[in-house]
Design a protein around this motif. Sequence first.
Motif, PDB file in Angstrom:
ATOM      1  N   THR A 605       0.824  -1.215   0.000  1.00  0.00           N
ATOM      2  CA  THR A 605       0.000   0.000   0.000  1.00  0.00           C
ATOM      3  C   THR A 605       0.856   1.263   0.000  1.00  0.00           C
ATOM      4  O   THR A 605       0.394   2.321  -0.433  1.00  0.00           O
ATOM      5  N   ILE A 624      -1.774   8.352   4.865  1.00  0.00           N
ATOM      6  CA  ILE A 624      -2.696   7.766   3.878  1.00  0.00           C
ATOM      7  C   ILE A 624      -4.072   7.555   4.497  1.00  0.00           C
ATOM      8  O   ILE A 624      -5.102   7.845   3.879  1.00  0.00           O
ATOM      9  N   ALA A 625      -4.092   7.040   5.733  1.00  0.00           N
ATOM     10  CA  ALA A 625      -5.370   6.805   6.410  1.00  0.00           C
ATOM     11  C   ALA A 625      -6.129   8.112   6.608  1.00  0.00           C
ATOM     12  O   ALA A 625      -7.361   8.149   6.505  1.00  0.00           O
ATOM     13  N   ALA A 628      -7.633   9.217   3.328  1.00  0.00           N
ATOM     14  CA  ALA A 628      -8.556   8.192   2.834  1.00  0.00           C
ATOM     15  C   ALA A 628      -9.771   8.057   3.741  1.00  0.00           C
ATOM     16  O   ALA A 628     -10.714   7.337   3.410  1.00  0.00           O
ATOM     17  N   THR A 645      -4.807  -1.362   7.094  1.00  0.00           N
ATOM     18  CA  THR A 645      -4.217  -1.525   5.757  1.00  0.00           C
ATOM     19  C   THR A 645      -5.234  -2.093   4.779  1.00  0.00           C
ATOM     20  O   THR A 645      -5.274  -1.693   3.607  1.00  0.00           O
ATOM     21  N   ILE A 648      -7.555   0.717   3.790  1.00  0.00           N
ATOM     22  CA  ILE A 648      -6.834   1.635   2.889  1.00  0.00           C
ATOM     23  C   ILE A 648      -6.721   1.021   1.503  1.00  0.00           C
ATOM     24  O   ILE A 648      -6.950   1.688   0.482  1.00  0.00           O
ATOM     25  N   LYS A 651      -9.813   1.276  -0.463  1.00  0.00           N
ATOM     26  CA  LYS A 651     -10.032   2.653  -0.917  1.00  0.00           C
ATOM     27  C   LYS A 651      -9.157   2.977  -2.129  1.00  0.00           C
ATOM     28  O   LYS A 651      -9.526   3.800  -2.975  1.00  0.00           O
TER      29      LYS A 651
END
Length: 681
Positions: A605, A624-625, A628, A645, A648, A651
């Motif tokens: 990811t 990223i989280a 997202a 993860t 994510i 997404k």
Amino acid sequence: MPLKKKNKFLWFTGISVLLTFIFFFAMMAIFWGRLTPMNQDFLFEIIKQNAVYFFISFFLFFEIVAYMIHVVLNNFFIPLTKIPDEISVILKVNSSHRINIDGGKEILTIAKAINLFADHYETLQKNTQEEINRKRAELEIEKNMLASLFDELPQGIIACNIEGKINLFNKKAKIIEAQNHIIGIGRSIFDIIDKDIIMNALYEINVKKCKKHAAASSSFITLSPGNVLIQADISPITDQRDNFAGFIVVFYNIGKDFELYAKIDNIFKCTANEIFSCSDKIKKENLQTPEIAFIEENLKNFEKDYIEKIKERLPFLVVSDRDIITTVRKKAREKLNISLMPEFPAHINWIRIETYSFIYAFLSILTILKNKTLKTTFKCTLFKEEPFLAICFHIPDAEKNLDIFKDDNLSLTLKDFLKYHEAQIHLSSNEKSEQRIKILIPLAEMKEPEDVRNIVISRDSYDRPDFFDFDLFKKRKIDSKFNQMRLKDIVYTVFDTETTGLDTGNDEIISIGAVRVVNGRILCGEKFDQIIDPKMNIPLESEKFHGINDEMVKGKPDIKEILPLFYRFSEDTVLVAHNAAFDMKMFSMKAVETGIKFDNPVLDTLLLALIVYPMHERHNMAAIASFAGVDIVGRHTAMGDASATAEIFLKLIPLLSKKGIHTLNDALKASKNTLYSKLKY
């Protein structure tokens, strides 16, 4: 390799300055060429006398040009390149995300307008979601009623697609699984029930369909990996065009019934043998009376009736000679290390047998032959000998005493098998001095029992509660296992590890957490969460990071025990992790110690986020989280990070699709072209 904002700025600035220089000196060259020699000398003398002023003028001119380029880049060009990615996040990942960038007045006006639109979009989405939730709540009651009824059924139920992948199962089905043979959505039923048995049953169903049988189903008895004796019925699942789309297995635990019947059977046989023994003694003493003869005759008649009742109780099935002998061959190889080499006739013959006792009887015969001859390879010939199917075992060593196969010497197991199946066994020799054991089993017609289960499920009746996933019934094009499969169709194992430190050569794994993703859904019921004893002290710095201390790992299994279990859990899936290079390196360092080598495809990811968000400077899990819209519960725990993860990753899939990355092969190629893919541990 995606360029950072700084890199793009430097390239654009350098090229712009170079072009400006070229343009400026080109104009100067044209101007100089149009002057007469006398004017050129005059101008050259002026420049020479005022060189400092000309140099300062040139420098200021290019400074102004560079500043203007910088302003255009930072206020217009760079913000404009970020806006499409920001809009994608709002539309496909997190509707609460808003554009917050620096730029010129026009860019800020555009960003403000987009954020205003995003507010309306989020409100609309929330209203829609509330309506969906309301409707879903109404359906939830009915679904829970269905789920309760489904789980309370006395039978175990497993539904599979055409490839044997499990789409549905109830709680009763879990009784047949074992530690390394797990029942779960997207897993293969062939891990639970022998593939040959399933294929034999499906072949029988196909034969029945070709012969236009009204109820095209099949049944069998087998021993599960958890040592549970089950009787199973298989029925086809068809689509609207009557094409085969999968099958459903309904099974019962008959082990306890067989134990009870075996006890009753033993009591009856012992009692009957005692009575017949006493009767023989009376006959020898010439004390036979009409009453004793009457009792003896009644006992013989009762024995016949008892055998008929036993035959009614046993699940006799019509099977082909190829199917049942192929199963015997496989069981002999697995359980006895015996190689059986059958020769089949040109045409298929059908026999009516109880499969469990048939296989057990033939394994007993092979065991006797192995012990008597000290050989592990035997030839077997099948042919029709009306009204029987003859099965002959060839014994090349004629000197061996095989009288054990004569009627008087047969074990009770073989005698019972012969009685219940009305079969015969003969011992003979041929002209080559080979001994032969010939078993004769009555032939049968391919006929459907009246009480056979008949379940043919049409695609029109499909619903989709959480405990199954009928989308797996769809056929998918598979090339090289996974590579050409669409990302949303692949089964994933999303995992994370916690370690004693970051040195892959010396540190140890102390926790593995993983979840399975099937058809774009995280399966909450299928998780792998295990703390591991690293056989070393956990440094305080690491303990502060993940919260696992020496007391917590004390007495836990070590990596030799856990890694094979995780390998089994993740088998036939694509592995997904954040910064997967580190985790995979830790696994590879244990390959020699555990004998486990992971050859699954791996997606990261971290690299996928770099593909989707190249303009963002941070690509750690928290960053990223955040954009997202994923909440991380249990940060820096293996299970918490694995779950985050997975969310994510789901997404990212639609955003990857927008960039033309649709298959696993596309994702792997794009990942290899990113900067972080060059990192080594």
